[in-house]
Motif scaffolding. Sequence first.
Motif, PDB file in Angstrom:
ATOM      1  N   ALA A 336       9.718  12.688  64.100  1.00  0.00           N
ATOM      2  CA  ALA A 336       8.396  12.642  63.384  1.00  0.00           C
ATOM      3  C   ALA A 336       7.587  11.108  64.161  1.00  0.00           C
ATOM      4  O   ALA A 336       6.305  11.277  64.478  1.00  0.00           O
ATOM      5  N   GLY A 337       8.408  10.552  64.450  1.00  0.00           N
ATOM      6  CA  GLY A 337       8.708   8.565  65.605  1.00  0.00           C
ATOM      7  C   GLY A 337       7.241   9.344  66.914  1.00  0.00           C
ATOM      8  O   GLY A 337       6.007   9.247  67.657  1.00  0.00           O
ATOM      9  N   ALA A 338       8.212  10.221  67.205  1.00  0.00           N
ATOM     10  CA  ALA A 338       7.734  10.708  68.328  1.00  0.00           C
ATOM     11  C   ALA A 338       6.239  11.436  68.567  1.00  0.00           C
ATOM     12  O   ALA A 338       5.552  11.569  69.622  1.00  0.00           O
ATOM     13  N   ALA A 339       6.489  12.617  67.397  1.00  0.00           N
ATOM     14  CA  ALA A 339       4.852  12.842  67.100  1.00  0.00           C
ATOM     15  C   ALA A 339       4.192  11.963  67.063  1.00  0.00           C
ATOM     16  O   ALA A 339       2.955  12.111  66.915  1.00  0.00           O
ATOM     17  N   LEU A 340       4.577  10.718  65.737  1.00  0.00           N
ATOM     18  CA  LEU A 340       3.144   9.779  65.586  1.00  0.00           C
ATOM     19  C   LEU A 340       2.401   9.599  67.292  1.00  0.00           C
ATOM     20  O   LEU A 340       1.353   9.098  67.418  1.00  0.00           O
ATOM     21  N   GLY A 341       4.123   9.137  68.169  1.00  0.00           N
ATOM     22  CA  GLY A 341       3.492   8.868  69.361  1.00  0.00           C
ATOM     23  C   GLY A 341       2.409   9.584  70.262  1.00  0.00           C
ATOM     24  O   GLY A 341       1.055   8.992  70.491  1.00  0.00           O
ATOM     25  N   VAL A 342       2.517  10.466  69.523  1.00  0.00           N
ATOM     26  CA  VAL A 342       1.904  11.602  70.866  1.00  0.00           C
ATOM     27  C   VAL A 342       0.282  12.069  70.227  1.00  0.00           C
ATOM     28  O   VAL A 342      -0.704  11.732  70.502  1.00  0.00           O
ATOM     29  N   PHE A 343      -0.279  11.649  68.629  1.00  0.00           N
ATOM     30  CA  PHE A 343      -0.989  11.584  68.239  1.00  0.00           C
ATOM     31  C   PHE A 343      -1.887  10.495  68.514  1.00  0.00           C
ATOM     32  O   PHE A 343      -3.024  10.504  68.205  1.00  0.00           O
ATOM     33  N   LEU A 344      -1.245   9.059  68.332  1.00  0.00           N
ATOM     34  CA  LEU A 344      -2.129   8.150  68.576  1.00  0.00           C
ATOM     35  C   LEU A 344      -2.369   8.304  70.417  1.00  0.00           C
ATOM     36  O   LEU A 344      -3.604   7.309  70.754  1.00  0.00           O
ATOM     37  N   LYS A 345      -2.006   9.003  71.317  1.00  0.00           N
ATOM     38  CA  LYS A 345      -1.876   8.695  72.426  1.00  0.00           C
ATOM     39  C   LYS A 345      -3.066  10.177  73.327  1.00  0.00           C
ATOM     40  O   LYS A 345      -3.476   9.262  73.802  1.00  0.00           O
ATOM     41  N   THR A 346      -3.007  10.783  72.119  1.00  0.00           N
ATOM     42  CA  THR A 346      -3.555  12.018  72.716  1.00  0.00           C
ATOM     43  C   THR A 346      -5.292  12.002  72.247  1.00  0.00           C
ATOM     44  O   THR A 346      -5.388  10.995  71.469  1.00  0.00           O
ATOM     45  N   LYS A 347      -6.177  12.741  72.906  1.00  0.00           N
ATOM     46  CA  LYS A 347      -7.869  12.096  72.752  1.00  0.00           C
ATOM     47  C   LYS A 347      -7.925  13.363  72.230  1.00  0.00           C
ATOM     48  O   LYS A 347      -9.094  14.294  72.376  1.00  0.00           O
ATOM     49  N   ASP A 348      -7.249  15.260  72.476  1.00  0.00           N
ATOM     50  CA  ASP A 348      -7.311  15.888  72.036  1.00  0.00           C
ATOM     51  C   ASP A 348      -7.602  16.258  71.065  1.00  0.00           C
ATOM     52  O   ASP A 348      -5.876  16.083  69.720  1.00  0.00           O
ATOM     53  N   SER A 349      -8.564  17.344  70.254  1.00  0.00           N
ATOM     54  CA  SER A 349      -8.786  16.642  68.870  1.00  0.00           C
ATOM     55  C   SER A 349      -7.915  17.864  68.218  1.00  0.00           C
ATOM     56  O   SER A 349      -6.889  17.583  67.207  1.00  0.00           O
ATOM     57  N   LYS A 350      -7.592  19.342  68.861  1.00  0.00           N
ATOM     58  CA  LYS A 350      -6.277  19.555  67.945  1.00  0.00           C
ATOM     59  C   LYS A 350      -5.092  19.716  67.951  1.00  0.00           C
ATOM     60  O   LYS A 350      -4.854  19.651  67.194  1.00  0.00           O
TER      61      LYS A 350
END
Length: 615
Positions: A336-350
């Motif tokens: 869950a934390g790794a997914a959160l890191g991607v969520f916070l970093k990416t600018k891709d809406s999808k």
Amino acid sequence: MAKNYDSLAKNIVENVGGKDNVISLVHCATRLRFKLKDKQKANKDALQALEGVITVVESAGQYQVVIGNSVADVYDTIGRVAGVKLNSDNEEISDNKTNILSTAIDVISSIFTPMLSVMCGAGILKGILMLCTTMGWLVDTSGTYKILYAASDSVFHYLPVILAYTAAKKFKANPFVAVAVAGALLYPDITTLYATHKSVTFMGIPVILISYPSTVIPIILSTYVLAKLEQFLNKRLPDVCKNFFTPTICLSVIVPLTFLVIGPVGDKLGKLLASGYTTLYNINPAIGGGIVGALWPILIIFGLHWGFVPIVTNNLAIYGRDTLFTITGPNNFAQAGAALGVFLKTKDSKLKAIAGSAATTGLFGITEPAIYGVTLKYKKPFVIACVGSGVAGAITGYVGAGCRGFVGTSILTLPAYIGKGFVGFLIACAFAYLFSAIVTYLFGFSDKMLPNKVENIVNTIETVEDSEVFSPAQGKIVKLSEVSDKAFSSGGLGKGLAIVPNEGRIYSPVDGSVEAAFPTGHAFGLKSQAGAEILIHVGFNTVELEGKYFEVKVASGQTVKKGDLLVEFDIDKIKKEGFDITTPVLVTNYDMFNEIIPVNKTKVIVGENIMNLIR
């Protein structure tokens, strides 16, 4: 309003080869678990492209379609609208070859999957009761506590009864006879004899009395023997009496046999499993916990985590608590934390939407969306989560945390871990979550990892008006629509043509790179310099040969030129095994081109142009 899953259900069944290709279907917390007659009829790419499907995993003899939280609704809809019999007892056997490990994991998962939800519910209720008594909200002598504790403990006390039913379904035994056998093991007179240490014999043979409540292996072994005895009797007894005499004989034979032989042997095996893990754990809990925690995400991917379920249930039965699944619990927070890191970093809406949802569901114990939709897909976040899970496992092992029930770890089930090492376990979960999120954000992901957008691909090859694909083999050309395998003839896997080779060599049809070289030699994925993704599939169902008669000449990641040898194979021996050697040559990213035009020829030699790709 409830979501309509009719279209998704129909598409899933269609792409696993139709309802006639389904032997059985069950589901767990996030996955539809199909057993198929012929996996080659399933269209994995088409399944993964469906909206509502996270990914597809082939493991332990099962074709697993990962859905996520709505899996139960999709499962029910498949039974309603697609004509698939749920929890099928169809006795038709798949021709797919499986090894001993796959068979064992399939048996374990089939027996335990149907009961996991009630075991988890009971475990959570135990945790809540422990919290209530710790905080002084309830006393363990009150009627309220005793009734609720009975509700939480009944699943574990009468575990042999539940296992008898699920094992009977798996082994094709009469489930009611199996439950009766389990009932005999828990019969009050028998438990009294054990409690008072009185000796007992059966026809003069001494009986080793065992405490059977909460045991696992004895009833599973008994049910397997019961199934074999039933099959033997049903083939030999007249139809007019077998419905009565088969259960009579089975109860008369299996119950005494269980008390005399199967029960003591199964009990010994269970204690060996539990003591084996405990011995390893006691050598160094921190090191053992770190190793198990780090490897756990990898075991989940391959479905091997099911093999540990009997150890956990035996730990609960013998020691009253389990540390193994406690050690692996922080992995849910790491993913869950790794997914959160991607969520916070990416600018891709999808991707942000997918990662945000996965980060949320991971906190509630459902990690498949995070693993398959985010972390494993981009690799580095998955590795970081493995490290976070490993360190958290070491912390959990060091503090000696455990759980008194069979519980999946989430923010809702944390009270179930109250007891020795509870604070350390909370620290471990928090570390796994924060470490994975922060490190992924700083070092584990960037939008450069995203696949090139269509417009970027166009820009890189905009000067190329057309591109040629050359023949990888010598032989006869066949229209793709005319091949025998529907997955290829439908065009769902890509556009192109097929060649019936007359010599056992396949060469690269383009200048480019090898994206995938299967060790079995039956298939290769290449990417040309012009951006075309080429799939060459040598024969149909030849993966079943497991590399026999194939000699692979290249490796994944290798750069190749047109005409470089990819694989050699023995055509005659493959044909003698009964396989069709027709070889499709497909452009899988055909949507990147305006038109794909196969040449109008009947025969071809290596190096001749066979397709023109027009932009």
